[in-house]
Structures are given as structure tokens and as C-alpha cells.
Design a protein around this motif. Structure first.
Motif, PDB file in Angstrom:
ATOM      1  N   MET A 150     -11.037   6.513  -4.574  1.00 13.39           N
ATOM      2  CA  MET A 150     -10.203   6.784  -5.743  1.00 13.39           C
ATOM      3  C   MET A 150     -10.671   5.903  -6.897  1.00 13.39           C
ATOM      4  SD  MET A 150      -6.025   6.604  -6.026  1.00 13.39           S
ATOM      5  CE  MET A 150      -5.852   7.808  -4.705  1.00 13.39           C
ATOM      6  N   THR A 151     -10.628   6.446  -8.112  1.00 13.51           N
ATOM      7  CA  THR A 151     -11.055   5.682  -9.287  1.00 13.51           C
ATOM      8  C   THR A 151      -9.867   5.416 -10.206  1.00 13.51           C
ATOM      9  OG1 THR A 151     -11.635   7.677 -10.527  1.00 13.51           O
ATOM     10  CG2 THR A 151     -13.383   6.643  -9.224  1.00 13.51           C
ATOM     11  N   GLY A 152      -9.940   4.328 -10.937  1.00 14.68           N
ATOM     12  CA  GLY A 152      -8.893   3.974 -11.885  1.00 14.68           C
ATOM     13  C   GLY A 152      -9.405   2.927 -12.852  1.00 14.68           C
ATOM     14  N   LYS A 153      -8.500   2.414 -13.679  1.00 11.94           N
ATOM     15  CA  LYS A 153      -8.853   1.434 -14.709  1.00 11.94           C
ATOM     16  C   LYS A 153      -8.025   0.167 -14.491  1.00 11.94           C
ATOM     17  CE  LYS A 153      -9.543   2.800 -18.984  1.00 11.94           C
ATOM     18  NZ  LYS A 153     -10.902   2.311 -19.345  1.00 11.94           N
ATOM     19  N   ILE A 154      -8.699  -0.992 -14.538  1.00 12.27           N
ATOM     20  CA  ILE A 154      -7.981  -2.259 -14.427  1.00 12.27           C
ATOM     21  C   ILE A 154      -7.189  -2.500 -15.709  1.00 12.27           C
ATOM     22  CG2 ILE A 154      -8.194  -4.765 -14.216  1.00 12.27           C
ATOM     23  CD1 ILE A 154     -10.693  -4.356 -12.546  1.00 12.27           C
ATOM     24  N   ILE A 155      -5.870  -2.647 -15.550  1.00  4.16           N
ATOM     25  CA  ILE A 155      -5.025  -2.852 -16.719  1.00  4.16           C
ATOM     26  C   ILE A 155      -4.541  -4.285 -16.847  1.00  4.16           C
ATOM     27  CG2 ILE A 155      -4.271  -0.448 -16.782  1.00  4.16           C
ATOM     28  CD1 ILE A 155      -1.605  -1.440 -15.532  1.00  4.16           C
ATOM     29  N   LYS A 156      -4.686  -5.070 -15.767  1.00  5.52           N
ATOM     30  CA  LYS A 156      -4.240  -6.454 -15.815  1.00  5.52           C
ATOM     31  C   LYS A 156      -4.843  -7.197 -14.632  1.00  5.52           C
ATOM     32  CE  LYS A 156      -0.083  -9.063 -16.952  1.00  5.52           C
ATOM     33  NZ  LYS A 156       0.954  -8.866 -17.932  1.00  5.52           N
ATOM     34  N   GLY A 157      -5.115  -8.482 -14.833  1.00  4.96           N
ATOM     35  CA  GLY A 157      -5.613  -9.310 -13.739  1.00  4.96           C
ATOM     36  C   GLY A 157      -4.931 -10.660 -13.744  1.00  4.96           C
ATOM     37  N   ILE A 158      -4.241 -10.983 -12.659  1.00  2.00           N
ATOM     38  CA  ILE A 158      -3.529 -12.258 -12.570  1.00  2.00           C
ATOM     39  C   ILE A 158      -3.622 -12.785 -11.147  1.00  2.00           C
ATOM     40  CG2 ILE A 158      -1.257 -13.375 -12.615  1.00  2.00           C
ATOM     41  CD1 ILE A 158      -0.414 -11.687 -14.858  1.00  2.00           C
TER      42      ILE A 158
ATOM     43  N   VAL B  97      -4.184   4.461 -11.926  1.00  2.00           N
ATOM     44  CA  VAL B  97      -4.792   5.746 -11.593  1.00  2.00           C
ATOM     45  C   VAL B  97      -4.019   6.810 -12.360  1.00  2.00           C
ATOM     46  CG1 VAL B  97      -5.336   7.393  -9.773  1.00  2.00           C
ATOM     47  CG2 VAL B  97      -5.506   4.937  -9.321  1.00  2.00           C
ATOM     48  N   GLU B  98      -4.679   7.473 -13.300  1.00  2.00           N
ATOM     49  CA  GLU B  98      -4.001   8.400 -14.187  1.00  2.00           C
ATOM     50  C   GLU B  98      -3.279   9.490 -13.397  1.00  2.00           C
ATOM     51  OE1 GLU B  98      -4.968  10.585 -18.426  1.00  2.00           O
ATOM     52  OE2 GLU B  98      -6.277   9.034 -17.607  1.00  2.00           O
ATOM     53  N   GLY B  99      -2.014   9.678 -13.761  1.00  2.00           N
ATOM     54  CA  GLY B  99      -1.212  10.703 -13.105  1.00  2.00           C
ATOM     55  C   GLY B  99      -0.622  10.281 -11.779  1.00  2.00           C
ATOM     56  N   LYS B 100      -0.909   9.057 -11.341  1.00  2.00           N
ATOM     57  CA  LYS B 100      -0.399   8.616 -10.039  1.00  2.00           C
ATOM     58  C   LYS B 100       0.437   7.347 -10.158  1.00  2.00           C
ATOM     59  CE  LYS B 100      -2.115   9.313  -6.140  1.00  2.00           C
ATOM     60  NZ  LYS B 100      -2.865   9.273  -4.873  1.00  2.00           N
ATOM     61  N   ALA B 101      -0.202   6.197 -10.127  1.00  2.00           N
ATOM     62  CA  ALA B 101       0.548   4.944 -10.081  1.00  2.00           C
ATOM     63  C   ALA B 101      -0.378   3.788 -10.423  1.00  2.00           C
ATOM     64  CB  ALA B 101       1.142   4.742  -8.682  1.00  2.00           C
ATOM     65  N   VAL B 102       0.188   2.571 -10.344  1.00  2.00           N
ATOM     66  CA  VAL B 102      -0.566   1.332 -10.514  1.00  2.00           C
ATOM     67  C   VAL B 102      -0.652   0.645  -9.156  1.00  2.00           C
ATOM     68  CG1 VAL B 102      -0.608  -0.939 -11.607  1.00  2.00           C
ATOM     69  CG2 VAL B 102       0.165   1.045 -12.914  1.00  2.00           C
ATOM     70  N   TYR B 103      -1.869   0.287  -8.767  1.00  6.10           N
ATOM     71  CA  TYR B 103      -2.108  -0.324  -7.467  1.00  6.10           C
ATOM     72  C   TYR B 103      -2.488  -1.790  -7.650  1.00  6.10           C
ATOM     73  CZ  TYR B 103      -2.264   4.434  -5.610  1.00  6.10           C
ATOM     74  OH  TYR B 103      -1.952   5.723  -5.245  1.00  6.10           O
ATOM     75  N   ALA B 104      -1.887  -2.647  -6.819  1.00  2.00           N
ATOM     76  CA  ALA B 104      -2.248  -4.070  -6.800  1.00  2.00           C
ATOM     77  C   ALA B 104      -3.430  -4.230  -5.857  1.00  2.00           C
ATOM     78  CB  ALA B 104      -1.067  -4.904  -6.322  1.00  2.00           C
ATOM     79  N   CYS B 105      -4.559  -4.685  -6.395  1.00  2.00           N
ATOM     80  CA  CYS B 105      -5.797  -4.736  -5.607  1.00  2.00           C
ATOM     81  C   CYS B 105      -6.411  -6.133  -5.604  1.00  2.00           C
ATOM     82  CB  CYS B 105      -6.834  -3.754  -6.179  1.00  2.00           C
ATOM     83  SG  CYS B 105      -6.327  -2.027  -6.161  1.00  2.00           S
TER      84      CYS B 105
ATOM     85  N   ILE C 137      -7.599   2.600  -0.818  1.00  2.00           N
ATOM     86  CA  ILE C 137      -6.165   2.423  -0.677  1.00  2.00           C
ATOM     87  C   ILE C 137      -5.870   1.811   0.691  1.00  2.00           C
ATOM     88  CG2 ILE C 137      -3.909   3.547  -0.730  1.00  2.00           C
ATOM     89  CD1 ILE C 137      -5.487   3.644  -3.364  1.00  2.00           C
ATOM     90  N   LEU C 138      -5.175   0.676   0.679  1.00  2.00           N
ATOM     91  CA  LEU C 138      -4.784   0.021   1.926  1.00  2.00           C
ATOM     92  C   LEU C 138      -3.367   0.405   2.334  1.00  2.00           C
ATOM     93  CD1 LEU C 138      -6.161  -3.594   1.287  1.00  2.00           C
ATOM     94  CD2 LEU C 138      -7.281  -1.684   2.466  1.00  2.00           C
ATOM     95  N   ASP C 139      -2.495   0.562   1.355  1.00  2.01           N
ATOM     96  CA  ASP C 139      -1.100   0.888   1.640  1.00  2.01           C
ATOM     97  C   ASP C 139      -0.564   1.744   0.505  1.00  2.01           C
ATOM     98  OD1 ASP C 139       1.729   0.859   1.888  1.00  2.01           O
ATOM     99  OD2 ASP C 139       1.619  -0.950   3.117  1.00  2.01           O
ATOM    100  N   GLU C 140      -0.402   3.033   0.761  1.00  2.00           N
ATOM    101  CA  GLU C 140       0.041   3.951  -0.284  1.00  2.00           C
ATOM    102  C   GLU C 140       1.494   3.682  -0.665  1.00  2.00           C
ATOM    103  OE1 GLU C 140      -0.025   6.299  -3.229  1.00  2.00           O
ATOM    104  OE2 GLU C 140      -1.847   6.359  -2.020  1.00  2.00           O
ATOM    105  N   ARG C 141       2.313   3.335   0.302  1.00  2.00           N
ATOM    106  CA  ARG C 141       3.734   3.102   0.020  1.00  2.00           C
ATOM    107  C   ARG C 141       3.929   1.892  -0.887  1.00  2.00           C
ATOM    108  NH1 ARG C 141       7.994   0.310   2.306  1.00  2.00           N
ATOM    109  NH2 ARG C 141       6.629  -0.567   3.903  1.00  2.00           N
ATOM    110  N   ASP C 142       3.244   0.805  -0.581  1.00  2.00           N
ATOM    111  CA  ASP C 142       3.368  -0.416  -1.391  1.00  2.00           C
ATOM    112  C   ASP C 142       2.361  -0.484  -2.527  1.00  2.00           C
ATOM    113  OD1 ASP C 142       5.478  -1.301   0.110  1.00  2.00           O
ATOM    114  OD2 ASP C 142       4.249  -2.547   1.439  1.00  2.00           O
ATOM    115  N   LYS C 143       1.546   0.568  -2.647  1.00  2.00           N
ATOM    116  CA  LYS C 143       0.558   0.664  -3.723  1.00  2.00           C
ATOM    117  C   LYS C 143      -0.374  -0.549  -3.740  1.00  2.00           C
ATOM    118  CE  LYS C 143       2.116   4.593  -5.295  1.00  2.00           C
ATOM    119  NZ  LYS C 143       2.888   4.951  -4.102  1.00  2.00           N
TER     120      LYS C 143
END
Length: 292
Positions: free
Chosen positions: A1-9, A17-25, A48-54
Motif C-alpha cells: 500500500m502507498t501513502g504520504k507521510i504527514i507527520k513524524g514524531i 492513505v487517500e480515501g482510507k485512513a492514517v496509519y502509525a508506522c 499493514i501490520l494491524d488494520e484495526r489499530d491502523k
């Protein structure tokens, strides 16, 4: 899956991921091994490691269009620098430093002056004449009155824009005016980042629409340009370029040389006196820097 990093902390990268959600990676160790650090604005592939917890792992950083040093972001199309017209009064010296930084990185820049509702026509005209004649797009807005936002949205549409400016100029208010149309579920960002919110501010991306992103970056009160040699400073003043070839001396510094066409253009009003005076100040500052 591809997406854009919007924040790093704190070692986490939040990937939209457009149209889906924000994943903590987390980023895989391979990036450290090759000395590549993911940046806000990076387009990435992830597992994706955990879809429920994103939750997921960033596995690949896709090729970058560009990379800025300050702010440290990637894949930017343009910069929006925000100053107020009054309260506080703008610092042309600080604004010019930022413009020089953007010129060095070949990044187009829009200058947005806020608080037009409490500024005089004389104050607006002086700023417009100085910077529009220098080749920059200049707009005036009032975040408080929601004035000028349609034009600003038009200038941002379809682009990724890094937004910067000093504290107290209404930058956050402007972003809040733009944000209601955002389609990014920023509220879904993991609570894990809460501990970082009240310490160091970080760059982050807000989606305003299809292919339209703004990057909110920490405010600045000063900008160091001492990495620039004094002899290259003039190349970051775009309004000088049409006049420099006709100076008597090749490599003219436009300070004390005779038959300098840049100085003549200033006297004729073709180049802003305000901008030229700042150029001289910055030139002397760089001249005083000890190089080793």
C-alpha cells in the motif's frame, strides 16, 4: 500500500492513505543503514501490520521530487510565506532571508500578507510594490474576516505547499480557514503522538482536496543565511537579473562599483529601494563572516 507521510514524531511516521485512513508506522532499519531518513511529504510504500489499530511499517521511500533542508520536508511544489501587514509590522529583512532560502532551492514562492482589515491602503501598496516588482506573487488576506481565501485556495489547488512565517502573524488562523474542506482524517492520528504536542513543534501536512496539500511548519523568528557566499547573494534577487549583464564590471557586487545598472534601476524605481537596502545589509553581513 502507498501513502504520504504527514507527520513524524518520536520514531513514528503517520502515513495518510487517500480515501482510507492514517496509519502509525515505524521505518524499517534498512533506511538507517543507507542513511536515509523519511521526511514529511515523502510518498512511501508500507506493509499493514494491524488494520484495526491502523499500524504498519514503512518499507520503501518513493523517489523524491525535491528535498528542503529547512523546513525538512520533501516533494514540495511551492512555498507560501505569511507575514502580517501590521500588529506585528513585517520585517522585510526576515522576509527577504526566507525568499533567499527558497530561491536557493529553486522553489516558487507566494507572499501572503495577513490582517488587511486593519491595515491602510498606503501600507498595503508599499508592500505590494516592493515584492510584486521583484517577481513574487503577492496577495492580501484577512483570516479574521475570511477575506482573500478564495484566491489563496486557487493558488494552492493541485499543489503541495510548504507554509511558513513568524509567530503572531495569523498563520494558524489562515490554515484553520483553509482546513474545513480538508479530506484528511487528522483526528484519526494515533494518541501516541499526544506526548509530543506540547514540546517541540513538528512539520505536518494537511490535505485540502484532491492532490492539494499544505505543510504547516514551525514558526521562525530568525533565519541564518551565512552558508551563502557574499558573491552569490545577488543571484538570489530575481529582479537584478535583467540589469546585471549591463553593469560595467563582470561580477559586479552592486555596492560601490561605478556604472552599475542595478543601482541605476533602483534610482529609477525599477527595483525596490526597500529590497536593495536589505540586499546591502545582507551583503555586509556575509562579508563579515569568517570563512575557514
Amino acid at each position: 500500500m502507498t501513502g504520504k507521510i504527514i507527520k513524524g514524531i518520536a520514531g513514528f511516521y503517520y502515513v495518510h492513505v487517500e480515501g482510507k485512513a492514517v496509519y502509525a508506522c515505524r521505518a524499517k532499519g534498512i533506511f538507517r543503514n543507507v542513511k536515509i531518513k523519511p521526511l514529511v511529504g515523502d510518498n512511501v510504500r508500507m506493509d499493514i501490520l494491524d488494520e484495526r489499530d491502523k499500524e504498519g511499517n514503512v518499507t520503501e521511500i518513493l523517489p523524491r521530487k525535491n528535498e528542503l533542508i529547512r523546513p525538512a520536508v520533501a516533494n514540495v511544489d511551492q512555498a507560501l510565506v505569511i507575514f502580517s501587514i501590521v500588529k506585528p509590522n513585517p520585517s522585510p529583512n526576515l522576509l527577504d532571508r526566507f525568499l533567499i532560502k527558497m530561491e536557493r532551492q529553486n522553489l516558487p514562492c507566494i507572499i501572503c500578507f495577513n490582517k488587511q482589515d486593519i491595515a491602510s491602503d498606503k501600507e498595503k501598496t508599499a508592500l505590494y510594490d516592493a515584492y510584486n516588482s521583484s517577481g513574487y506573487k503577492v496577495i492580501f488576506v484577512s483570516a479574521l474576516q475570511n477575506e482573500g481565501m478564495d484566491e489563496l485556495k486557487r493558488l494552492l489547488a493541485g499543489k503541495t505547499t510548504t507554509v511558513a512565517g513568524p509567530s503572531g502573524v495569523g498563520k494558524s488562523t489562515i490554515i484553520n480557514c483553509l482546513h474545513p474542506d480538508a479530506n484528511m482524517e487528522t483526528g484519526s492520528i494515533s494518541e501516541k503522538i499526544e506526548r509530543g504536542r506540547h514540546t517541540t513543534r513538528h512539520s505536518e501536512i494537511i490535505a485540502l482536496g484532491d492532490e492539494t496539500y499544505i505543510m504547516d511548519t514551525p514558526g521562525f523568528t530568525s533565519l541564518d543565511i551565512t552558508e551563502i557566499e557574499k558573491d552569490e547573494l545577488a543571484s538570489y534577487y530575481p529582479e537584478f537579473k535583467n540589469h546585471e549583464p549591463y553593469c560595467r564590471f563582470r561580477g559586479c557586487a552592486h555596492i560601490s562599483e561605478p556604472d552599475c545598472k542595478v543601482k541605476e534601476a533602483v534610482e529609477k524605481g525599477e527595483i525596490s529601494q526597500l529590497r536593495y537596502d536589505n540586499y546591502r545589509l545582507l551583503y555586509e553581513e556575509l562579508k563579515a563572516v569568517k570563512r575557514y
